[in-house]
Design a protein around this motif. Structure first.
Motif, PDB file in Angstrom:
ATOM      1  N   ASP A 244     -52.977 -22.801 -22.588  1.00  0.00           N
ATOM      2  CA  ASP A 244     -54.390 -22.518 -22.850  1.00  0.00           C
ATOM      3  C   ASP A 244     -55.187 -22.462 -21.554  1.00  0.00           C
ATOM      4  O   ASP A 244     -56.230 -21.817 -21.482  1.00  0.00           O
ATOM      5  CB  ASP A 244     -54.985 -23.587 -23.773  1.00  0.00           C
ATOM      6  CG  ASP A 244     -54.477 -23.465 -25.200  1.00  0.00           C
ATOM      7  OD1 ASP A 244     -54.078 -22.351 -25.585  1.00  0.00           O
ATOM      8  OD2 ASP A 244     -54.471 -24.474 -25.924  1.00  0.00           O
ATOM      9  N   LYS A 245     -54.695 -23.165 -20.533  1.00  0.00           N
ATOM     10  CA  LYS A 245     -55.372 -23.190 -19.247  1.00  0.00           C
ATOM     11  C   LYS A 245     -54.698 -22.275 -18.227  1.00  0.00           C
ATOM     12  O   LYS A 245     -55.005 -22.321 -17.041  1.00  0.00           O
ATOM     13  CB  LYS A 245     -55.422 -24.621 -18.692  1.00  0.00           C
ATOM     14  CG  LYS A 245     -56.217 -25.590 -19.547  1.00  0.00           C
ATOM     15  CD  LYS A 245     -56.203 -26.980 -18.919  1.00  0.00           C
ATOM     16  CE  LYS A 245     -56.979 -27.982 -19.750  1.00  0.00           C
ATOM     17  NZ  LYS A 245     -56.944 -29.350 -19.162  1.00  0.00           N
ATOM     18  N   GLY A 246     -53.756 -21.462 -18.685  1.00  0.00           N
ATOM     19  CA  GLY A 246     -53.043 -20.572 -17.780  1.00  0.00           C
ATOM     20  C   GLY A 246     -53.904 -19.423 -17.285  1.00  0.00           C
ATOM     21  O   GLY A 246     -54.918 -19.071 -17.884  1.00  0.00           O
ATOM     22  N   ASP A 258     -44.678 -24.438  -3.394  1.00  0.00           N
ATOM     23  CA  ASP A 258     -46.048 -24.927  -3.258  1.00  0.00           C
ATOM     24  C   ASP A 258     -46.314 -26.138  -4.158  1.00  0.00           C
ATOM     25  O   ASP A 258     -47.183 -26.962  -3.844  1.00  0.00           O
ATOM     26  CB  ASP A 258     -47.048 -23.822  -3.622  1.00  0.00           C
ATOM     27  CG  ASP A 258     -47.044 -22.683  -2.629  1.00  0.00           C
ATOM     28  OD1 ASP A 258     -46.740 -22.920  -1.443  1.00  0.00           O
ATOM     29  OD2 ASP A 258     -47.338 -21.547  -3.049  1.00  0.00           O
ATOM     30  N   MET A 259     -45.600 -26.221  -5.278  1.00  0.00           N
ATOM     31  CA  MET A 259     -45.856 -27.260  -6.276  1.00  0.00           C
ATOM     32  C   MET A 259     -44.979 -28.501  -6.069  1.00  0.00           C
ATOM     33  O   MET A 259     -45.116 -29.476  -6.804  1.00  0.00           O
ATOM     34  CB  MET A 259     -45.605 -26.710  -7.685  1.00  0.00           C
ATOM     35  CG  MET A 259     -46.328 -25.409  -8.008  1.00  0.00           C
ATOM     36  SD  MET A 259     -48.129 -25.527  -7.860  1.00  0.00           S
ATOM     37  CE  MET A 259     -48.507 -26.676  -9.170  1.00  0.00           C
ATOM     38  N   GLU A 342     -56.392 -26.916 -13.003  1.00  0.00           N
ATOM     39  CA  GLU A 342     -55.751 -26.494 -14.250  1.00  0.00           C
ATOM     40  C   GLU A 342     -54.262 -26.214 -14.049  1.00  0.00           C
ATOM     41  O   GLU A 342     -53.440 -26.545 -14.896  1.00  0.00           O
ATOM     42  CB  GLU A 342     -56.440 -25.248 -14.814  1.00  0.00           C
ATOM     43  CG  GLU A 342     -57.863 -25.476 -15.281  1.00  0.00           C
ATOM     44  CD  GLU A 342     -58.874 -25.354 -14.151  1.00  0.00           C
ATOM     45  OE1 GLU A 342     -58.463 -25.204 -12.971  1.00  0.00           O
ATOM     46  OE2 GLU A 342     -60.088 -25.407 -14.443  1.00  0.00           O
ATOM     47  N   LEU A 343     -53.906 -25.617 -12.917  1.00  0.00           N
ATOM     48  CA  LEU A 343     -52.497 -25.349 -12.638  1.00  0.00           C
ATOM     49  C   LEU A 343     -51.750 -26.654 -12.390  1.00  0.00           C
ATOM     50  O   LEU A 343     -50.604 -26.814 -12.833  1.00  0.00           O
ATOM     51  CB  LEU A 343     -52.363 -24.414 -11.436  1.00  0.00           C
ATOM     52  CG  LEU A 343     -50.924 -24.044 -11.028  1.00  0.00           C
ATOM     53  CD1 LEU A 343     -50.161 -23.427 -12.192  1.00  0.00           C
ATOM     54  CD2 LEU A 343     -50.936 -23.097  -9.824  1.00  0.00           C
ATOM     55  N   SER A 348     -47.767 -30.396 -14.368  1.00  0.00           N
ATOM     56  CA  SER A 348     -47.450 -31.768 -14.756  1.00  0.00           C
ATOM     57  C   SER A 348     -46.987 -31.827 -16.207  1.00  0.00           C
ATOM     58  O   SER A 348     -46.016 -32.522 -16.534  1.00  0.00           O
ATOM     59  CB  SER A 348     -48.679 -32.659 -14.556  1.00  0.00           C
ATOM     60  OG  SER A 348     -48.442 -33.979 -14.989  1.00  0.00           O
ATOM     61  N   SER A 349     -47.667 -31.103 -17.077  1.00  0.00           N
ATOM     62  CA  SER A 349     -47.298 -31.097 -18.495  1.00  0.00           C
ATOM     63  C   SER A 349     -45.918 -30.501 -18.716  1.00  0.00           C
ATOM     64  O   SER A 349     -45.143 -30.994 -19.553  1.00  0.00           O
ATOM     65  CB  SER A 349     -48.342 -30.319 -19.304  1.00  0.00           C
ATOM     66  OG  SER A 349     -49.593 -30.960 -19.276  1.00  0.00           O
ATOM     67  N   GLU A 350     -45.593 -29.438 -17.993  1.00  0.00           N
ATOM     68  CA  GLU A 350     -44.271 -28.827 -18.127  1.00  0.00           C
ATOM     69  C   GLU A 350     -43.178 -29.783 -17.669  1.00  0.00           C
ATOM     70  O   GLU A 350     -42.124 -29.893 -18.305  1.00  0.00           O
ATOM     71  CB  GLU A 350     -44.208 -27.532 -17.319  1.00  0.00           C
ATOM     72  CG  GLU A 350     -45.093 -26.408 -17.841  1.00  0.00           C
ATOM     73  CD  GLU A 350     -44.654 -25.869 -19.189  1.00  0.00           C
ATOM     74  OE1 GLU A 350     -43.462 -26.011 -19.534  1.00  0.00           O
ATOM     75  OE2 GLU A 350     -45.501 -25.313 -19.908  1.00  0.00           O
TER      76      GLU A 350
END
Length: 387
Positions: A244-246, A258-259, A342-343, A348-350
């Motif tokens: 939803d925040k993508g 980067d992450m 948001e990213l 984090s959720s993934e």
């Protein structure tokens, strides 16, 4: 999942394949045997809980599945998508507590674990359905803990499950063990409880961690086997498009590199982290650490300090074992480019969704190890009266 971005720019994220199940546990590697199921018949939802020496309490369905795997069904593989494990658990409800229209406390079963002194300790495994951030909030959570402790009359209470890392030193798959918690509340349903900013600590007991190194070497799940470059690429695609925040505009701007940081790298040696005296942070809201404002904490989660507060009211010793399932996320790329909040949250959720199952096995195994090492308990659950 569609939103105003993905509805017009749909991209399919292709999974590299299903992640593996939790493996069969070879207890002989640590010179021990599996916990043994206790036949308690077929109690209905109003039957009092059996007297036990220890309660091990967990929270989400994924944590529940992993708890069952370690303490009940370690002789077979466990799949995150299966609910077969639920069949051997019993509902304990409280029809008298109806605040917020909730009267379901949780599911349970009983096992024994032989400690280092050769004594069979009786363990109540408890899957909680009361949570700090959901109705009936703090009041309900405290009522549930009191309810379980009054009926089961344990000497020890463990609260275990997934958590966020507070610093970059807590790697995915590690577990923090602590006797202390700090409470921070924002929800109006909780702020009137008087618990905000309270610190709790169990000073009368701390678990014996002497089994940790043996368990770390021989039994803990190494997240390096599932945190692979192809799978991380898939998770980043999910974080960009299937949320939803993508925002597809992030594609090409941010890479897996980067992450990443030290908390998500070199995951072949998970640890049980002795955090005695370092409080975990209990909140009724979700957030992820940037590694700066949470350095004074051992983990970030959403129930434990309130559980400790309630256990303290009943003079029951307690400890928290929290496995790192969503670690510190970078706030900027190696080149200094800010990463959108948001990213960061999506990423984090993934990580949590896909790897929390494995980290939860590690927390449950380390919990088991401290029970085995506990020479102080005398296994008197059968004769002990209610508190």
């Amino acid at each position: 999942m569609k939103n105003r971005y993905t509805d017009s720019r749909s991209v399919a994220c292709t999974s590299p394949g299903a992640l593996p199940p939790l493996p069969v546990i070879d207890w002989a590697k640590v010179g021990q045997s599996a916990p043994v199921n206790v036949d308690i018949g077929n109690p209905d939802k109003n039957a009092p809980l059996p007297k036990v020496d220890i309660v091990v309490m967990t929270w989400t369905d994924t944590e529940w599945n992993a708890l069952d795997h370690v303490f009940v069904s370690s002789d077979k593989e466990a799949y995150v998508s299966s609910d077969e494990f639920r069949k051997g658990w019993f509902l304990r409800s409280n029809d008298e507590y109806v605040k917020g229209a909730y009267n379901l406390w949780g599911f349970y079963r009983v096992v024994t674990v032989k400690n280092a002194a050769g004594i069979d300790l009786k363990i109540l495994l408890w899957k909680s359905d009361a949570h700090l951030s959901h109705p009936p909030y703090a009041d309900g959570l405290i009522a549930m803990v009191h309810f379980v402790l009054k009926e089961a009359s344990p000497e020890r209470l463990y609260s275990i499950g997934t958590a966020g890392g507070a610093t970059i030193s807590e790697k995915l798959g590690d577990a923090a063990i602590t006797n202390t918690g700090k409470i921070k509340l924002k929800l109006p349903e909780n702020t009137s409880s008087g618990l905000n900013d309270k610190t709790v600590a169990c000073t009368s007991w701390y678990p014996d961690l002497s089994m940790n190194s043996t368990i770390e070497k021989n039994l803990l799940f190494k997240l390096s086997s599932v945190v692979t470059q192809p799978y991380l690429e898939y998770l980043l695609c999910q974080a960009i498009y299937d949320s939803d925040k993508g925002n597809p505009d992030w594609a090409g701007q941010f890479t897996v590199a980067d992450m990443m940081n030290a908390a998500l790298e070199d995951l072949g040696a998970p640890k049980g982290l002795d955090k005695k005296g370092i409080p975990l942070l209990t909140t009724d809201y979700y957030f992820i650490s940037d590694g700066d404002d949470t350095e004074q904490y051992s983990a970030l989660e959403m129930d434990d300090a309130v559980v400790g507060y309630a256990a303290g009211e009943y003079h029951v010793d307690y400890v928290f074992v929290r496995n790192m399932s969503d670690t510190v996320i970078p706030t900027q790329t190696p080149s200094g480019k800010p990463i959108p909040q948001e990213l960061r949250e999506n990423w984090s959720s993934e990580i949590y969704e896909h790897y929390g199952f494995y980290t939860s096995m590690n927390g449950a195994l380390l919990t088991w190890g401290t029970i085995v090492a506990d020479r102080d308990l005398k296994g008197q659950a059968a004769t002990r009266k209610g508190k």
